[in-house]
Design a protein around this motif. Structure first.
Motif, PDB file in Angstrom:
ATOM      1  N   GLU A 199      54.988  55.008   6.365  1.00 48.32           N
ATOM      2  CA  GLU A 199      54.402  56.622   7.040  1.00 48.32           C
ATOM      3  C   GLU A 199      52.428  56.640   7.475  1.00 48.32           C
ATOM      4  OE1 GLU A 199      56.407  59.532   8.149  1.00 48.32           O
ATOM      5  OE2 GLU A 199      58.180  57.881   7.384  1.00 48.32           O
ATOM      6  N   LEU A 200      52.345  56.572   6.316  1.00 45.84           N
ATOM      7  CA  LEU A 200      50.792  56.401   6.220  1.00 45.84           C
ATOM      8  C   LEU A 200      49.747  55.421   7.263  1.00 45.84           C
ATOM      9  CD1 LEU A 200      49.660  57.121   2.803  1.00 45.84           C
ATOM     10  CD2 LEU A 200      49.642  58.837   4.439  1.00 45.84           C
ATOM     11  N   GLU A 201      50.492  54.200   7.175  1.00 42.93           N
ATOM     12  CA  GLU A 201      50.324  53.499   8.133  1.00 42.93           C
ATOM     13  C   GLU A 201      50.739  53.759   9.291  1.00 42.93           C
ATOM     14  OE1 GLU A 201      48.557  49.848   7.752  1.00 42.93           O
ATOM     15  OE2 GLU A 201      48.155  50.686   5.426  1.00 42.93           O
ATOM     16  N   ALA A 261      50.643  56.395  10.595  1.00 40.77           N
ATOM     17  CA  ALA A 261      49.822  57.444  10.897  1.00 40.77           C
ATOM     18  C   ALA A 261      48.485  56.920  11.228  1.00 40.77           C
ATOM     19  CB  ALA A 261      49.608  58.717  10.186  1.00 40.77           C
ATOM     20  N   LEU A 309      46.613  55.809   9.138  1.00 46.19           N
ATOM     21  CA  LEU A 309      46.316  55.565   8.033  1.00 46.19           C
ATOM     22  C   LEU A 309      45.858  54.765   6.970  1.00 46.19           C
ATOM     23  CD1 LEU A 309      46.394  59.333   7.007  1.00 46.19           C
ATOM     24  CD2 LEU A 309      44.965  58.829   7.575  1.00 46.19           C
ATOM     25  N   ALA A 356      50.319  63.518   5.626  1.00 47.37           N
ATOM     26  CA  ALA A 356      49.205  62.835   6.232  1.00 47.37           C
ATOM     27  C   ALA A 356      47.716  63.285   6.598  1.00 47.37           C
ATOM     28  CB  ALA A 356      49.003  62.123   7.939  1.00 47.37           C
ATOM     29  N   ASP A 357      47.687  64.672   6.715  1.00 45.22           N
ATOM     30  CA  ASP A 357      47.173  65.709   7.009  1.00 45.22           C
ATOM     31  C   ASP A 357      46.197  65.858   5.124  1.00 45.22           C
ATOM     32  OD1 ASP A 357      47.188  66.216   9.627  1.00 45.22           O
ATOM     33  OD2 ASP A 357      48.877  67.818   9.365  1.00 45.22           O
ATOM     34  N   ARG A 378      44.034  62.994   5.166  1.00 40.69           N
ATOM     35  CA  ARG A 378      42.824  63.155   6.388  1.00 40.69           C
ATOM     36  C   ARG A 378      41.771  64.528   5.505  1.00 40.69           C
ATOM     37  NH1 ARG A 378      46.507  63.043   9.999  1.00 40.69           N
ATOM     38  NH2 ARG A 378      46.428  60.778  10.567  1.00 40.69           N
TER      39      ARG A 378
END
Length: 156
Positions: free
Chosen positions: A75-77, A79, A81, A118-119, A122
């Motif tokens: 999920e992070l990759e 996005a 990140l 993700a937010d 960040r």
């Protein structure tokens, strides 16, 4: 790169990551599917069998742990990140023996946490998230359950 190429690249990277960790590689996990916040992983019984000819409990726990870890990482990759993901704590319940190939399904525990993952990473450089996983039998029964809390720490 289109969405399908991104998906394939992310799944290939996850498979390489699993293969690069000797204890995980020994279990021979294979990603079956990743869609809509769900990651399904399979491992052959023959590589994870115990003295009772059923799946080793440590393999069940490990496969549920890495499936949940893999879900957060994917999920992070996707996005955009890059983060180190760590399991912070977990709980496993063994309900039934597994006499067949192991199939694990990992999901996010809370839709709001998932949407904010993700937010939060960040903004804060780190994020925590709760996940669930279960070991499924061919007849639809659940053989083991897992709950875990993961922490993602952003990489520069």
């Amino acid at each position: 790169m289109n969405a399908i190429e991104n998906l394939d690249a992310a799944l290939d990277a996850l498979a390489r990551h699993f293969a690069g960790m000797p204890p995980v590689a020994a279990m021979q996990p294979q990603v079956l599917e990743w869609r809509d916040g769900v990651l399904r992983v399979r491992a052959p019984l023959a590589a994870n069998v115990n003295d009772k000819h059923c799946a080793f409990g440590g393999s069940l726990s490990s496969l549920m742990t890495i499936a949940a870890w893999g879900l957060v990482s994917l999920e992070l990759e996707t996005a955009g990140l890059h983060a180190d993901v760590f399991v912070a704590d977990s709980r496993v319940r063994y309900l039934k023996p597994v006499f067949e190939d192991i199939v694990v399904e990992a999901t996010f525990d809370d839709a709001v946490e998932h949407a904010a993952l993700a937010d939060t990473l960040r903004r804060q450089g780190r994020a925590g998230i709760r996940l669930q996983a279960k070991t499924l039998l061919a007849d639809g029964a659940v053989a083991a359950t897992y709950t875990g809390r993961y922490v993602a720490i952003g990489k520069s």
